[in-house]
Design a protein around this motif. Sequence first.
Motif, mmCIF file in Angstrom:
data_model
loop_
_atom_site.group_PDB
_atom_site.id
_atom_site.type_symbol
_atom_site.label_atom_id
_atom_site.label_comp_id
_atom_site.label_asym_id
_atom_site.label_seq_id
_atom_site.Cartn_x
_atom_site.Cartn_y
_atom_site.Cartn_z
ATOM 1 N N LEU A 227 0.834 -1.179 0.136
ATOM 2 C CA LEU A 227 -0.009 0.026 0.012
ATOM 3 C C LEU A 227 0.882 1.330 0.171
ATOM 4 C CD1 LEU A 227 -2.981 -0.845 2.564
ATOM 5 C CD2 LEU A 227 -2.910 -0.820 0.027
ATOM 6 N N ALA A 228 1.906 1.048 0.478
ATOM 7 C CA ALA A 228 2.873 2.328 0.487
ATOM 8 C C ALA A 228 3.601 2.408 -0.826
ATOM 9 C CB ALA A 228 4.128 2.125 1.746
ATOM 10 N N ALA A 229 2.840 3.250 -1.494
ATOM 11 C CA ALA A 229 3.257 3.300 -2.902
ATOM 12 C C ALA A 229 4.139 4.328 -3.290
ATOM 13 C CB ALA A 229 1.834 3.468 -3.752
ATOM 14 N N TYR A 230 4.807 4.281 -4.304
ATOM 15 C CA TYR A 230 5.688 5.119 -5.137
ATOM 16 C C TYR A 230 5.046 6.002 -6.071
ATOM 17 C CZ TYR A 230 10.301 7.172 -6.629
ATOM 18 O OH TYR A 230 11.259 8.033 -6.761
ATOM 19 N N PRO A 231 5.211 7.463 -6.050
ATOM 20 C CA PRO A 231 4.326 8.342 -6.977
ATOM 21 C C PRO A 231 4.253 7.898 -8.511
ATOM 22 C CG PRO A 231 5.678 9.496 -5.601
ATOM 23 C CD PRO A 231 5.969 8.218 -5.273
ATOM 24 N N PHE A 279 15.029 0.060 9.757
ATOM 25 C CA PHE A 279 14.041 0.818 10.123
ATOM 26 C C PHE A 279 12.653 0.286 9.112
ATOM 27 C CE2 PHE A 279 10.846 4.293 9.287
ATOM 28 C CZ PHE A 279 10.755 4.827 10.315
ATOM 29 N N GLU A 280 12.899 0.104 7.787
ATOM 30 C CA GLU A 280 11.913 -0.218 6.947
ATOM 31 C C GLU A 280 11.291 -1.598 7.243
ATOM 32 O OE1 GLU A 280 12.518 2.411 3.047
ATOM 33 O OE2 GLU A 280 13.499 0.572 2.818
ATOM 34 N N ARG A 281 12.274 -2.366 7.672
ATOM 35 C CA ARG A 281 11.924 -3.761 8.188
ATOM 36 C C ARG A 281 10.812 -3.732 9.471
ATOM 37 N NH1 ARG A 281 16.150 -7.973 10.318
ATOM 38 N NH2 ARG A 281 17.461 -6.695 9.158
ATOM 39 N N ALA A 282 11.255 -2.911 10.338
ATOM 40 C CA ALA A 282 10.403 -2.878 11.342
ATOM 41 C C ALA A 282 9.267 -2.011 11.440
ATOM 42 C CB ALA A 282 11.389 -2.486 12.665
ATOM 43 N N PHE A 283 9.331 -0.647 10.581
ATOM 44 C CA PHE A 283 8.556 0.197 10.935
ATOM 45 C C PHE A 283 7.849 0.662 9.592
ATOM 46 C CE2 PHE A 283 11.490 1.009 14.518
ATOM 47 C CZ PHE A 283 10.518 0.753 15.455
ATOM 48 N N GLY A 284 8.270 0.338 8.372
ATOM 49 C CA GLY A 284 7.679 0.683 7.079
ATOM 50 C C GLY A 284 8.915 1.592 6.330
ATOM 51 N N LYS A 285 8.467 1.680 5.332
ATOM 52 C CA LYS A 285 9.204 2.398 4.199
ATOM 53 C C LYS A 285 9.319 3.886 4.680
ATOM 54 C CE LYS A 285 7.632 0.005 0.303
ATOM 55 N NZ LYS A 285 7.031 -0.032 -1.243
ATOM 56 N N VAL A 286 10.621 4.500 4.246
ATOM 57 C CA VAL A 286 10.902 5.942 4.594
ATOM 58 C C VAL A 286 10.243 6.809 3.700
ATOM 59 C CG1 VAL A 286 12.722 5.215 5.862
ATOM 60 C CG2 VAL A 286 13.103 5.816 3.503
ATOM 61 N N VAL A 324 1.672 12.352 1.722
ATOM 62 C CA VAL A 324 3.287 11.878 1.337
ATOM 63 C C VAL A 324 3.938 11.877 2.645
ATOM 64 C CG1 VAL A 324 5.146 13.028 0.258
ATOM 65 C CG2 VAL A 324 2.743 13.481 -0.776
ATOM 66 N N VAL A 325 4.525 10.525 2.832
ATOM 67 C CA VAL A 325 5.666 10.319 3.837
ATOM 68 C C VAL A 325 6.817 10.592 3.432
ATOM 69 C CG1 VAL A 325 6.043 8.699 5.336
ATOM 70 C CG2 VAL A 325 3.825 8.672 4.749
ATOM 71 N N LEU A 326 7.760 11.420 3.925
ATOM 72 C CA LEU A 326 8.885 11.922 3.460
ATOM 73 C C LEU A 326 10.039 11.813 4.314
ATOM 74 C CD1 LEU A 326 10.804 13.204 1.043
ATOM 75 C CD2 LEU A 326 9.660 15.396 1.737
ATOM 76 N N ASN A 327 11.041 11.070 3.967
ATOM 77 C CA ASN A 327 12.454 11.334 4.887
ATOM 78 C C ASN A 327 13.111 12.472 4.375
ATOM 79 O OD1 ASN A 327 15.150 10.901 5.848
ATOM 80 N ND2 ASN A 327 15.543 9.565 4.293
ATOM 81 N N HIS A 340 21.427 7.594 -1.189
ATOM 82 C CA HIS A 340 20.051 7.845 -0.507
ATOM 83 C C HIS A 340 19.563 9.174 -0.579
ATOM 84 C CE1 HIS A 340 21.057 3.970 1.792
ATOM 85 N NE2 HIS A 340 19.722 3.830 1.873
ATOM 86 N N GLN A 341 20.403 10.166 -0.720
ATOM 87 C CA GLN A 341 20.059 11.598 -1.189
ATOM 88 C C GLN A 341 19.477 11.787 -2.162
ATOM 89 O OE1 GLN A 341 22.824 14.983 -1.339
ATOM 90 N NE2 GLN A 341 21.914 15.702 0.497
ATOM 91 N N ASP A 342 19.948 11.045 -3.476
ATOM 92 C CA ASP A 342 19.689 11.056 -4.667
ATOM 93 C C ASP A 342 18.147 10.448 -4.712
ATOM 94 O OD1 ASP A 342 21.712 12.416 -5.579
ATOM 95 O OD2 ASP A 342 22.782 10.590 -6.393
ATOM 96 N N ALA A 343 18.001 9.339 -4.008
ATOM 97 C CA ALA A 343 16.700 8.818 -3.959
ATOM 98 C C ALA A 343 15.682 9.483 -3.404
ATOM 99 C CB ALA A 343 16.891 7.448 -3.070
ATOM 100 N N THR A 344 15.935 10.251 -2.240
ATOM 101 C CA THR A 344 14.852 11.156 -1.624
ATOM 102 C C THR A 344 14.569 12.295 -2.532
ATOM 103 O OG1 THR A 344 15.872 10.808 0.618
ATOM 104 C CG2 THR A 344 14.662 12.644 0.035
#
Length: 604
Positions: A227-231, A279-286, A324-327, A340-344
């Motif tokens: 359900l945690a979808a990429y735009p 973190f993603e394994r325990a709490f969900g995607k960032v 929108v859930v954003l790191n 990781h910065q490029d991914a954000t």
Amino acid sequence: MTQHSPTAILRNGLRLLVPLSVAATISLYFYPIFAGCAFPLPPDQYGVGSADTGRAAFVETAKLHWPYSNTTDNSSLPSLADPLRSHAPFRLLALGDPQLEGDTSIPTDYLGVFPHLRSLVRRLTFRSSHASFRHRVRDSLHDVVDILLEDVFNALESVRKRIDLFGNDFYLAHIYRTLHWWTRPTHVTVLGDLVGSQWLEDAEFFRRASRFWSRVFRGAERVPDHLAAYPADEYDLAGYLDGGASNESEAWTRRVINVAGNHDIGYAGDINENRVERFERAFGKVNYELRFELPLTNTSLAETAYDATNNPDSNRLLPELRVVVLNDMNLDTPAASTEHQDATYAFINSVINTAAAVEFKGHFTLVLTHIPLYKPEGVCVDDPFFDFHGHDGSLKEQNQLSADASKGFLEGIMGISGDVHAPAHGRGRRGIILNGHDHEGCDTWHYINQTIADREKRGWEVKRWRQATKSAIVGQPDVPGLREITVRSMMGEFGGNAGLLSIWFDEANWEWRAEYAACPLGKQYFWWLVHIVDLVVIVGIVLSVSLGVLASSGVDVDQAITNIALRILRIFWGDQSPGAIHPGAPTSIAKREREKAAMRLTPS
């Protein structure tokens, strides 16, 4: 049984403590009721009035607990309820920075149990090497001092801290459980800093994650990855905002939308693959988005929405809420992991590229993140602050995002512009930002004044929300802006706060609207006091009942307790001879013993 007998004292004490315990327990376990907590209530169905955060909202919340609230007969409902007002379709329980602590705060976990005692044993048993016997004696004496001044203290502090951590978990759980029961949210979020340190070993991290789910948020679950979808331009809905009529809506009341914080994965200079992965394994995607649609019950209104074939000229879209859930921990530079910065940044660009054009109405964007946007010094408690690692110059710590990174939110994601000739006159998209990090909390309005003649001088400004509403700049067509709410921490030190965000759709203006309220429990000391008093009362009641049973079976309870007390006093004073009374013994006890001796000497 006399007035001053042990059983009488116990019963009189219970007469005092039981009412106090009952009153305190009720006030603690029903604190949202006594505090008048409720999700803000939208205006009536005709759009008359404004959102209510007081009496009307509380009454509507109370109706949810009315025994006949699910029946079609409303005649039994309280007369002070407003039949024209209904709850917001999206009600978000927002919790900030629980910061679960663990072994790093317990001295014996990282120093060991009585380490100097073990060192002393090694020296005394000649299992350690020393330059001379004098050095061995000297170091042994040092160990003795350290045992008394360090090991004993650390052992006691560790016991206290373990009890404190245990109680803190249930204090936080009490906030979530009680508010979830009373206010009936449709969704829940924790805005970062779920655990207390990004430097944890994996084993300790997952121990704290286990406590998070098994104690603090027991019965809840993280957002499923599917359900945690990429735009994307073509997307599936995460659910419908239909007031809980569907199974999917009920499922969202149990899910927790977790946001990554600096204590979870680190700042830009600390983020690495392992911290993000665990973190993603325990709490969900960032980074992800959720889209919820609000079904329209009025078919004539639904027909006014944009349709490429039947209604191509309409600027109305079907009502949709985009979460929108954003790191945002690695938006600023330098970052240790450019990958990781490029991914954000790629994620943010996808959010922008897949958003509806600003000319259209009907969509609303709720951004959930951790680090607040930039604000000048003095606006909030946390002023702008940046610190960098000495070894590589990467970002070590920050209180807020930089001004440039903040513009990415306001002008990129929200599409707000200082140019009046921009699409939709620069007003941008409807939305709101929720975050944490600043434990004191803050409620602000970011805006840009398009009336300033010199375009070069048009820049982003910010005021406290109350100041902005008082100065009437909120909603001005030539002063577009966005509300940002930094939710005060739910930790006991900050009053056990929780945020209540209502978002509803204004059909008359075809726009979403939002309102926010807070509901603090209070300091953790009250939670501890209530449960300690309750424990004392329970022990007292059990003891009183047990003594009553013994008394009914013929045992002289008061005399037995007196004899036990006398023996303890004699042992304490070091005189255990029969009938001996220490000169320092209490007068009443000594007098009683003298009277007994006199009775034995009196001839029958």
